[in-house]
Design an enzyme around this catalytic site. Sequence first.
Site, PDB file in Angstrom:
ATOM      1  N   ARG A  51       0.801  -1.232   0.000  1.00  0.00           N
ATOM      2  CA  ARG A  51       0.000   0.000   0.000  1.00  0.00           C
ATOM      3  C   ARG A  51       0.833   1.282   0.000  1.00  0.00           C
ATOM      4  NH1 ARG A  51      -4.909  -0.970   3.732  1.00  0.00           N
ATOM      5  NH2 ARG A  51      -3.278  -0.733   5.259  1.00  0.00           N
ATOM      6  N   LYS A 153       1.283 -19.350   4.726  1.00  0.00           N
ATOM      7  CA  LYS A 153       0.429 -19.672   5.845  1.00  0.00           C
ATOM      8  C   LYS A 153       0.206 -18.426   6.710  1.00  0.00           C
ATOM      9  CE  LYS A 153       2.367 -21.491   9.631  1.00  0.00           C
ATOM     10  NZ  LYS A 153       3.198 -20.607  10.463  1.00  0.00           N
ATOM     11  N   LYS A 187      13.403 -27.187   3.455  1.00  0.00           N
ATOM     12  CA  LYS A 187      14.662 -27.326   4.186  1.00  0.00           C
ATOM     13  C   LYS A 187      15.448 -28.515   3.632  1.00  0.00           C
ATOM     14  CE  LYS A 187      13.062 -25.161   8.462  1.00  0.00           C
ATOM     15  NZ  LYS A 187      13.850 -23.979   8.697  1.00  0.00           N
ATOM     16  N   ASP A 240       0.053 -22.732  14.682  1.00  0.00           N
ATOM     17  CA  ASP A 240       1.213 -22.096  14.062  1.00  0.00           C
ATOM     18  C   ASP A 240       2.244 -23.110  13.556  1.00  0.00           C
ATOM     19  OD1 ASP A 240       2.796 -19.754  13.421  1.00  0.00           O
ATOM     20  OD2 ASP A 240       4.084 -20.264  15.119  1.00  0.00           O
ATOM     21  N   HIS A 245       3.930 -27.514   9.795  1.00  0.00           N
ATOM     22  CA  HIS A 245       5.299 -28.032   9.756  1.00  0.00           C
ATOM     23  C   HIS A 245       5.447 -29.443  10.352  1.00  0.00           C
ATOM     24  CE1 HIS A 245       5.942 -23.984   8.631  1.00  0.00           C
ATOM     25  NE2 HIS A 245       6.117 -23.472   9.810  1.00  0.00           N
ATOM     26  N   LYS A 344       8.068 -22.335  21.881  1.00  0.00           N
ATOM     27  CA  LYS A 344       8.875 -21.109  21.860  1.00  0.00           C
ATOM     28  C   LYS A 344       9.637 -21.031  23.176  1.00  0.00           C
ATOM     29  CE  LYS A 344       6.766 -18.941  18.245  1.00  0.00           C
ATOM     30  NZ  LYS A 344       7.508 -18.905  16.982  1.00  0.00           N
TER      31      LYS A 344
HETATM   32  C1  BG6 Z   1       6.759 -20.134  11.089  1.00  0.00           C
HETATM   33  C2  BG6 Z   1       6.039 -19.843  12.374  1.00  0.00           C
HETATM   34  O1  BG6 Z   1       5.939 -20.819  10.194  1.00  0.00           O
HETATM   35  O2  BG6 Z   1       7.907 -20.928  11.363  1.00  0.00           O
HETATM   36  C3  BG6 Z   1       6.936 -19.161  13.361  1.00  0.00           C
HETATM   37  O3  BG6 Z   1       4.912 -19.015  12.099  1.00  0.00           O
HETATM   38  C4  BG6 Z   1       8.207 -19.957  13.580  1.00  0.00           C
HETATM   39  O4  BG6 Z   1       6.274 -18.967  14.609  1.00  0.00           O
HETATM   40  C5  BG6 Z   1       8.843 -20.306  12.236  1.00  0.00           C
HETATM   41  O5  BG6 Z   1       9.102 -19.172  14.345  1.00  0.00           O
HETATM   42  C6  BG6 Z   1      10.003 -21.268  12.430  1.00  0.00           C
HETATM   43  O6  BG6 Z   1      10.696 -21.422  11.220  1.00  0.00           O
HETATM   44  P1  BG6 Z   1      12.241 -21.787  11.198  1.00  0.00           P
HETATM   45  O7  BG6 Z   1      12.548 -21.987   9.764  1.00  0.00           O
HETATM   46  O8  BG6 Z   1      12.958 -20.623  11.819  1.00  0.00           O
HETATM   47  O9  BG6 Z   1      12.399 -23.021  12.014  1.00  0.00           O
END
Ligand code: BG6
Length: 496
Positions: A51, A153, A187, A240, A245, A344
Amino acid sequence: MTSKIIPVQPFDAVIFGGTGDLAERKLLPALYHRERDGQISDPTRFIGASRSKMSDQDYRTFALNALNEHIGKDELENDVVENFLSRLHYVAIDATADNGWDALKSLLGSANDESEVIRYFYLAVGPSLFGNIAERLDRFGLISPNARLVMEKPIGRDLGSATELNDLVGQHFREDQIYRIDHYLGKETVQNLLALRFANALYEPLWNSAHIDHVQITVAETVGLESRVGYYDRAGALRDMVQNHLLQLLCLVAMEPPASAEADTIRDEKLKVLRALLPIDAGNVQKLTVRGQYKAGASAGGAVKGYLEELDGGKSNTETFVAIRAEIQNWRWAGVPFYLRTGKRMAQRVSEIVINFKPVPHSIFQTNAGRPVSNQLVIRLQPNEGVKQWIMIKDPGPGGMRLRHVPLDMSFAEAFNVRSPDAYERLLLDVVRGNQTLFMRRDEVEAAWKWVDPILQSWEETSQKVKNYRAGTWGPSASIALIERDGHTWHEAEEE
Ligand code: BG6
């Protein structure tokens, strides 16, 4: 080992959210690295769209700052940087109104020509804008026959909203044009899992409940909220990290051998795993899941605030940690627990998959030789990507037969001396190559939500509270109890 760099066809990548955090930290640096490796051909352009009012020049300055911030000095080469910046353009556009779309159209040119230039639209914006953008791309005639749409996502926050989003974009793009990113699939070691399983005869005969005792998948982070309070507190670790993942990793470990490496062949197999997951509902949720939330402690080398303090003293029952005992109900995996955990502000940043084999059925050795320890395969995604196969050997030297548990150690950085590319580097170019193998198909995303939704609902129904853990630890003690109930312990990750 020689690395093969094959340039991709020229492309126009339009990044919606081009001045956002993802573009700055990940997308622009990833494109720079591909430029540096000579993979980007002329007349490729990277077009930032968002924007704010900005000129091309302003956007180049923004990108240069991003490169300076996120790329090592030794990797910044003046001529490459210059070439990279010259590909950048910027269009101020409003996703929710019609301003700016004509300008994008005249920059991109006709959508109907036989252009060799692949066109892709990257939605690095909140999902509430996905439908608006897809509709305008269509209405303004920007969707060329070779156009692709990349979705970041979160794809929904439950099955209903994910289906709605998929329907919205599906009105304008065919499924084979849609690339749903799960960056874990990009990865390096995740792909290595495919090589390990399917390019070796060694593992596959053992890859089942007769020989594998249990599997652990850990994705531990030391970071906290990272200024994503608004999003994270509404999401939590299950949405999340697990819905995408961790479940994707689980699928790659557990799927049947696909007949080929074709995208849909692999995705068909992953889907079957998701559909075979033991449902978790109000009846078993307390037994099979643990929710945690960090309180103040020490992480990543310093004192850190607790989650609630990061929310400015707000109240929240959002989980920043989750552990789950999952099971796959099929012939191959019946009775084999898959323990998943992510959090986390944990003790260490580490992502790994640990395959624990069954013990030998009978030990022929005398007790003073030591007990044979079960074989273990540790696939380390990050940091220090590599694979370790733990085996028993005779302790070398004199002293008779004494058994010792040692790793056959393959650290990729040490073994190959190559930079491990960021996941986005591969994924951004896979879109140009038209290779959807490492992207999630619609039915996979929806099947994952179908398993996750009842967990979320049962947490509510049973008022399952988060259990506190100190920042800088491995999560609440209930997570240790979850695995110890089955007579196992979490694999202790090695320090970096
Ligand atoms: C993201 C999450 O998809 O992946 C984050 O929303 C997370 O919360 C991140 O920190 C982790 O990714 P990576 O590649 O740093 O392990």
